[in-house]
Scaffold this motif. Structure first.
Motif, PDB file in Angstrom:
ATOM      1  N   ASN A  29       1.366  14.600  11.986  1.00 46.92           N
ATOM      2  CA  ASN A  29       1.138  15.685  13.026  1.00 46.92           C
ATOM      3  C   ASN A  29       1.167  15.586  15.054  1.00 46.92           C
ATOM      4  O   ASN A  29       0.895  15.827  15.205  1.00 46.92           O
ATOM      5  CB  ASN A  29      -0.602  15.244  12.919  1.00 46.92           C
ATOM      6  CG  ASN A  29      -1.416  15.941  11.684  1.00 46.92           C
ATOM      7  OD1 ASN A  29      -1.114  17.048  11.357  1.00 46.92           O
ATOM      8  ND2 ASN A  29      -2.222  15.679  11.460  1.00 46.92           N
ATOM      9  N   THR A  72      -0.165   3.273   4.983  1.00 48.76           N
ATOM     10  CA  THR A  72      -0.906   4.320   4.524  1.00 48.76           C
ATOM     11  C   THR A  72      -0.190   5.840   4.266  1.00 48.76           C
ATOM     12  O   THR A  72       0.313   6.172   5.279  1.00 48.76           O
ATOM     13  CB  THR A  72      -2.351   4.404   4.561  1.00 48.76           C
ATOM     14  OG1 THR A  72      -2.884   4.979   5.456  1.00 48.76           O
ATOM     15  CG2 THR A  72      -3.383   3.026   4.480  1.00 48.76           C
ATOM     16  N   TYR A  73      -0.786   6.058   3.122  1.00 49.71           N
ATOM     17  CA  TYR A  73      -0.726   7.547   3.035  1.00 49.71           C
ATOM     18  C   TYR A  73      -1.102   8.835   4.050  1.00 49.71           C
ATOM     19  O   TYR A  73      -0.962   9.598   4.997  1.00 49.71           O
ATOM     20  CB  TYR A  73      -1.115   8.537   2.467  1.00 49.71           C
ATOM     21  CG  TYR A  73      -0.683  10.050   1.988  1.00 49.71           C
ATOM     22  CD1 TYR A  73       0.713  10.571   1.608  1.00 49.71           C
ATOM     23  CD2 TYR A  73      -1.633  10.901   2.128  1.00 49.71           C
ATOM     24  CE1 TYR A  73       0.640  11.688   1.555  1.00 49.71           C
ATOM     25  CE2 TYR A  73      -1.553  12.514   2.192  1.00 49.71           C
ATOM     26  CZ  TYR A  73      -0.570  12.705   1.673  1.00 49.71           C
ATOM     27  OH  TYR A  73      -0.002  13.806   1.333  1.00 49.71           O
ATOM     28  N   GLU A  74      -2.378   8.697   4.956  1.00 51.27           N
ATOM     29  CA  GLU A  74      -2.727   9.307   5.311  1.00 51.27           C
ATOM     30  C   GLU A  74      -2.569   8.679   7.032  1.00 51.27           C
ATOM     31  O   GLU A  74      -1.997   9.507   8.284  1.00 51.27           O
ATOM     32  CB  GLU A  74      -4.879   7.862   5.907  1.00 51.27           C
ATOM     33  CG  GLU A  74      -5.218   8.874   4.916  1.00 51.27           C
ATOM     34  CD  GLU A  74      -5.615   7.835   3.505  1.00 51.27           C
ATOM     35  OE1 GLU A  74      -5.717   8.703   2.701  1.00 51.27           O
ATOM     36  OE2 GLU A  74      -4.664   7.030   3.976  1.00 51.27           O
ATOM     37  N   ASP A  75      -1.394   7.435   7.384  1.00 52.20           N
ATOM     38  CA  ASP A  75      -0.776   6.660   8.166  1.00 52.20           C
ATOM     39  C   ASP A  75       0.141   7.760   8.853  1.00 52.20           C
ATOM     40  O   ASP A  75       0.663   8.547   9.480  1.00 52.20           O
ATOM     41  CB  ASP A  75      -0.319   5.424   8.363  1.00 52.20           C
ATOM     42  CG  ASP A  75      -1.396   5.185   8.685  1.00 52.20           C
ATOM     43  OD1 ASP A  75      -2.265   4.952   9.005  1.00 52.20           O
ATOM     44  OD2 ASP A  75      -1.296   4.018   7.548  1.00 52.20           O
ATOM     45  N   VAL A  97       0.285  11.878   7.423  1.00 49.22           N
ATOM     46  CA  VAL A  97      -0.008  12.435   8.164  1.00 49.22           C
ATOM     47  C   VAL A  97      -0.451  12.598   9.231  1.00 49.22           C
ATOM     48  O   VAL A  97      -0.090  13.490  10.104  1.00 49.22           O
ATOM     49  CB  VAL A  97      -1.359  12.906   7.449  1.00 49.22           C
ATOM     50  CG1 VAL A  97      -2.473  14.387   7.961  1.00 49.22           C
ATOM     51  CG2 VAL A  97      -1.349  13.437   5.398  1.00 49.22           C
ATOM     52  N   ARG A  98      -0.770  11.290   9.674  1.00 44.16           N
ATOM     53  CA  ARG A  98      -0.950  10.945  11.410  1.00 44.16           C
ATOM     54  C   ARG A  98       0.360  11.179  12.239  1.00 44.16           C
ATOM     55  O   ARG A  98       0.160  12.075  13.181  1.00 44.16           O
ATOM     56  CB  ARG A  98      -1.787   9.639  11.733  1.00 44.16           C
ATOM     57  CG  ARG A  98      -2.002   9.785  12.895  1.00 44.16           C
ATOM     58  CD  ARG A  98      -2.756   8.266  13.263  1.00 44.16           C
ATOM     59  NE  ARG A  98      -2.631   7.971  14.831  1.00 44.16           N
ATOM     60  CZ  ARG A  98      -3.102   9.185  15.596  1.00 44.16           C
ATOM     61  NH1 ARG A  98      -3.929   9.608  15.176  1.00 44.16           N
ATOM     62  NH2 ARG A  98      -3.014   8.250  16.587  1.00 44.16           N
ATOM     63  N   ARG A 103       1.088  -1.003  -0.175  1.00 47.78           N
ATOM     64  CA  ARG A 103       0.152   0.065  -0.267  1.00 47.78           C
ATOM     65  C   ARG A 103       0.370   1.494   0.045  1.00 47.78           C
ATOM     66  O   ARG A 103       0.313   2.371  -0.464  1.00 47.78           O
ATOM     67  CB  ARG A 103      -0.639  -0.118   1.284  1.00 47.78           C
ATOM     68  CG  ARG A 103      -1.977  -1.064   0.952  1.00 47.78           C
ATOM     69  CD  ARG A 103      -2.911  -1.002   2.020  1.00 47.78           C
ATOM     70  NE  ARG A 103      -3.239  -1.232   3.428  1.00 47.78           N
ATOM     71  CZ  ARG A 103      -4.249  -1.580   3.976  1.00 47.78           C
ATOM     72  NH1 ARG A 103      -4.559  -0.832   4.415  1.00 47.78           N
ATOM     73  NH2 ARG A 103      -3.256  -1.929   5.878  1.00 47.78           N
TER      74      ARG A 103
END
Length: 232
Positions: free
Chosen positions: A215, A206-209, A211-212, A17
């Protein structure tokens, strides 16, 4: 403490992924290096090794004089077990030189407080019954099952969140194993544990991870700047 304590960082090449996720950079450092630097700050660890089939990681390790071993292809698939990677590492040592403790640091959970590794090692060694340690995150979920096309909650109607007993998931940041005959014979492992807040937990897949991850680093940067500031 007269123990042979090794850190093993498994950093395989293949990832479906998020391509090459172990060498994605955070603050200009590849993710696997964040785990390596965390281990460098341990006062108990005697050896740090990266296990990888990734030639890019081989080159980074050679350039920075980091100890690594080449992981076989059969141990670098999506179905490969981490324990088999550990066993492969152990086979590179003669019995008398074999580590007594293996600390497994996954590159995809790179944010660790400075004292986390040594805290985990000390807790495991203080336990006579535990053969391993895992760091966990508590989750309070109102969950249930679908039965005959209807959802049925596992809790009474009106149950408050504070009344729900938490479930616990591995944080991904820390796994520690006693390398004894029990472990080598692949018997059942008894885990003791540390607990971490879910708010600071991330497993990058994932890409969302990603970003997290950024942050979390931003919100708790003072706890992880020792890694960011380390010069390799």
């Amino acid at each position: 403490m007269n123990k042979k304590i090794h850190v093993l960082i498994p950093a395989r090449k293949n990832s479906k992924r998020l391509k090459n996720k172990n060498i994605i950079k955070l603050k200009n450092k590849e993710l696997f290096l964040w785990s390596y630097i965390s281990a460098k700050y341990s006062k108990l660890v005697s050896t740090i090794c990266v296990s990888t089939d990734n030639t890019k990681i081989h080159k980074i390790c050679e350039k920075k004089k980091i100890f690594y071993i080449k992981r076989p292809n059969q141990l670098s698939t999506d179905k490969s077990l981490v324990k088999d990677t550990i066993m492969h590492y152990l086979k590179t040592f003669k019995k008398e030189n074999r580590p007594e403790i293996i600390v497994l640091l996954q590159p995809t959970s790179p944010l660790r407080e400075r004292n986390l590794i040594d805290t985990g090692i000390k807790k495991l060694l203080s336990s006579k019954k535990a053969s391993a340690l895992v760091e966990l995150c508590p989750l309070k979920l109102s969950y249930g099952k679908i039965i005959k096309n209807f959802w049925k909650s596992n809790f009474k109607e009106g149950a408050r969140k504070q009344d729900i007993s938490p479930l616990y998931i591995p944080s991904g940041r820390l796994f520690i194993y006693k390398v004894n005959e029990h472990f080598l014979k692949k018997k059942k492992i008894n885990f003791t544990y540390l607990v971490q807040s879910y708010n600071k937990n991330v497993n990058i897949d994932t890409y969302e991870d990603l970003v997290r991850l950024k942050n979390i680093y931003k919100n708790y940067a003072n706890q992880y700047e020792y890694i960011n500031n380390y010069k390799l």
